[in-house]
Design a protein around this motif. Structure first.
Motif, PDB file in Angstrom:
ATOM      1  N   ASN A  37      -5.044  -1.354  -0.466  1.00 53.07           N
ATOM      2  CA  ASN A  37      -4.130  -1.708  -1.560  1.00 53.07           C
ATOM      3  C   ASN A  37      -4.717  -2.782  -2.472  1.00 53.07           C
ATOM      4  O   ASN A  37      -4.147  -3.855  -2.654  1.00 53.07           O
ATOM      5  N   SER A  73      -4.742   2.986   1.915  1.00 53.84           N
ATOM      6  CA  SER A  73      -4.033   2.412   0.772  1.00 53.84           C
ATOM      7  C   SER A  73      -2.886   3.311   0.322  1.00 53.84           C
ATOM      8  O   SER A  73      -2.996   4.539   0.328  1.00 53.84           O
ATOM      9  N   THR A  74      -1.793   2.675  -0.090  1.00 52.33           N
ATOM     10  CA  THR A  74      -0.641   3.412  -0.611  1.00 52.33           C
ATOM     11  C   THR A  74      -0.494   3.212  -2.116  1.00 52.33           C
ATOM     12  O   THR A  74       0.455   3.722  -2.716  1.00 52.33           O
ATOM     13  N   ASP A  75      -1.418   2.481  -2.727  1.00 50.10           N
ATOM     14  CA  ASP A  75      -1.406   2.319  -4.182  1.00 50.10           C
ATOM     15  C   ASP A  75      -2.519   3.187  -4.777  1.00 50.10           C
ATOM     16  O   ASP A  75      -2.921   4.185  -4.175  1.00 50.10           O
TER      17      ASP A  75
END
Length: 232
Positions: free
Chosen positions: A18, A46-48
């Motif tokens: 992230n 990562s989630t972004d």
């Protein structure tokens, strides 16, 4: 103990999670570096937009969450004979990679950079000074200082400990036990003071020191990692 340098290609390894706010800046900085090198980012889930913002010629691999595991995953893909571990929120001087092989050539197998924070606040200047003294007196270097090591030695040391936190601390301890010297490369690394500004400089500095002491007296890295999540 000396280790021969091969083609002196350097593999820059950066674990990310992230980091969409800093990933573009990091890549711009990497593109201006001089020397023979490759860059490998290892994403820990990562989630972004971190992964989609990583551009060629930089390489992206995926690994299990945790800096130690991510660094090892990227190191397995590395083509260089020198590994250079970094955090994503740092900036390097243009000629740093030209200085790293010189240190190796003089018989040093591992090294680090002089850390400077991007805030000129007196507390951050003290923090940078204390980081340097930690390595000088206790032989403990963190990867936000730019940890450099020859790949063959890295593998002989069993790679980076697969721990949720304190992996670079533990790796430094293992180097110290083997009497592997840590030399300061004649170059600075500019490190973000974002965590210190977000949570308060004195409080964050205290927490960082407390985590080190807790690990030294036997508190598990897992327990420390749960507390560290609050200051990420």
């Amino acid at each position: 103990m000396e280790y021969e340098v091969g083609n002196r290609m350097i593999s820059i390894i950066i674990p990310v999670l992230n980091e969409e706010k800093y990933i573009r800046r990091m890549q711009r900085n990497l593109k201006i570096l001089e020397g023979d090198y490759e860059v490998i980012f290892c994403d820990g889930g990562s989630t972004d937009r971190t992964r989609e913002l990583i551009e060629p010629p930089f390489k992206l691999v995926k690994g299990k969450k945790g800096r130690g595991c991510q660094m090892n995953t990227a190191a397995d893909e590395a083509k260089g004979d020198i590994l250079f571990f970094l955090h994503c929120d740092v900036l390097l001087e243009r000629d740093v990679l030209l200085k790293i092989p010189e240190a190796v050539r003089t018989g040093q197998a591992a090294g680090y950079l002089k850390i400077v924070f991007d805030s000129r606040h007196i507390l951050m200047r003290i923090c940078g000074f204390m980081s340097g003294m930690r390595v000088k007196l206790r032989k403990i270097a963190f990867s936000d200082q730019g940890l450099m090591i020859q790949k063959d030695l890295f593998e002989k040391m069993g790679k980076m400990p697969d721990m949720p936190l304190m992996e670079d601390y533990e790796f430094s301890v293992r180097l110290r036990r083997k009497r592997i010297p840590l030399v300061r490369i004649d170059s600075t690394i500019l490190v973000s003071s974002r965590r210190f500004k977000k949570h308060g400089m004195l409080w964050t500095m205290w927490q960082m020191q407390k985590f080190q002491v807790q690990y030294m007296i036997g508190v598990s890295a897992g327990k420390i990692a749960k507390k560290y999540e609050h200051i990420r």
